[in-house]
Design a protein around this motif. Structure first.
Motif, mmCIF file in Angstrom:
data_model
loop_
_atom_site.group_PDB
_atom_site.id
_atom_site.type_symbol
_atom_site.label_atom_id
_atom_site.label_comp_id
_atom_site.label_asym_id
_atom_site.label_seq_id
_atom_site.Cartn_x
_atom_site.Cartn_y
_atom_site.Cartn_z
ATOM 1 N N SER A 8 -23.997 -6.683 20.182
ATOM 2 C CA SER A 8 -24.056 -7.596 21.335
ATOM 3 C C SER A 8 -25.481 -7.723 21.852
ATOM 4 O O SER A 8 -25.936 -8.814 22.204
ATOM 5 N N ALA A 11 -27.541 -9.892 19.557
ATOM 6 C CA ALA A 11 -27.277 -11.304 19.842
ATOM 7 C C ALA A 11 -28.006 -11.752 21.101
ATOM 8 O O ALA A 11 -28.632 -12.822 21.125
ATOM 9 N N ARG A 12 -27.969 -10.946 22.153
ATOM 10 C CA ARG A 12 -28.626 -11.302 23.414
ATOM 11 C C ARG A 12 -30.136 -11.457 23.212
ATOM 12 O O ARG A 12 -30.736 -12.422 23.689
ATOM 13 N N VAL A 15 -31.128 -14.668 21.211
ATOM 14 C CA VAL A 15 -31.053 -15.869 22.060
ATOM 15 C C VAL A 15 -32.202 -15.864 23.076
ATOM 16 O O VAL A 15 -32.852 -16.888 23.300
ATOM 17 N N GLU A 20 -32.268 -18.457 18.220
ATOM 18 C CA GLU A 20 -30.966 -19.111 18.096
ATOM 19 C C GLU A 20 -30.610 -19.666 19.472
ATOM 20 O O GLU A 20 -30.983 -19.083 20.492
ATOM 21 N N THR A 22 -27.343 -20.089 20.478
ATOM 22 C CA THR A 22 -26.242 -19.202 20.841
ATOM 23 C C THR A 22 -26.002 -18.250 19.682
ATOM 24 O O THR A 22 -26.272 -18.595 18.524
ATOM 25 N N LEU A 23 -25.491 -17.077 19.997
ATOM 26 C CA LEU A 23 -25.174 -16.101 18.965
ATOM 27 C C LEU A 23 -24.237 -15.078 19.583
ATOM 28 O O LEU A 23 -24.467 -14.612 20.698
ATOM 29 N N SER A 24 -23.175 -14.741 18.867
ATOM 30 C CA SER A 24 -22.204 -13.764 19.365
ATOM 31 C C SER A 24 -22.293 -12.467 18.567
ATOM 32 O O SER A 24 -22.868 -12.437 17.474
ATOM 33 N N ARG A 25 -21.720 -11.437 19.129
ATOM 34 C CA ARG A 25 -21.634 -10.149 18.435
ATOM 35 C C ARG A 25 -20.890 -10.329 17.120
ATOM 36 O O ARG A 25 -21.263 -9.774 16.095
ATOM 37 N N ARG A 27 -20.717 -12.968 15.240
ATOM 38 C CA ARG A 27 -21.548 -13.662 14.258
ATOM 39 C C ARG A 27 -22.591 -12.717 13.667
ATOM 40 O O ARG A 27 -22.878 -12.770 12.466
ATOM 41 N N VAL A 28 -23.151 -11.833 14.495
ATOM 42 C CA VAL A 28 -24.099 -10.847 13.978
ATOM 43 C C VAL A 28 -23.399 -9.954 12.954
ATOM 44 O O VAL A 28 -23.936 -9.701 11.870
ATOM 45 N N PHE A 64 -34.224 -12.802 11.875
ATOM 46 C CA PHE A 64 -33.724 -13.850 12.763
ATOM 47 C C PHE A 64 -34.766 -14.940 13.018
ATOM 48 O O PHE A 64 -34.410 -16.107 13.167
#
Length: 80
Positions: A8, A11-12, A15, A20, A22-25, A27-28, A64
């Motif tokens: 998480s 992802a934070r 972004v 990116e 948007t990116l979620s946990r 997706r990572v 990334f």
């Protein structure tokens, strides 16, 4: 030594850096499982309770920052 962070937090940070929109946990985690270019092998991950921790270092930042985000299969030639 690299800082260990959750997926998480990966992802934070991605972004926040603007690499990116948007990116979620999730997706990572999917990228870690499916992308052959993923730079951090599983043997470098740690477990804290129910969370996986990965080292945040230059490898992930480079991954990334330079990742090809275009949809579809990669490394194929049109018309072949």
């Amino acid at each position: 030594m690299a800082e260990l962070i959750t997926l998480s937090e990966v992802a934070r940070r991605v972004v926040a850096e603007g690499w990116e929109n948007t990116l979620s946990r999730q997706r990572v985690a999917q990228l870690a499982d499916s992308d052959p270019r993923w730079p951090v092998p599983r043997d470098e991950w740690s477990r804290a309770g129910r969370y996986w921790l990965v080292p945040w270092d230059e490898r992930l930042e480079t991954y990334f920052r330079t990742r090809d985000r275009t949809p579809g299969p990669k490394n194929w030639r049109k018309g072949s």
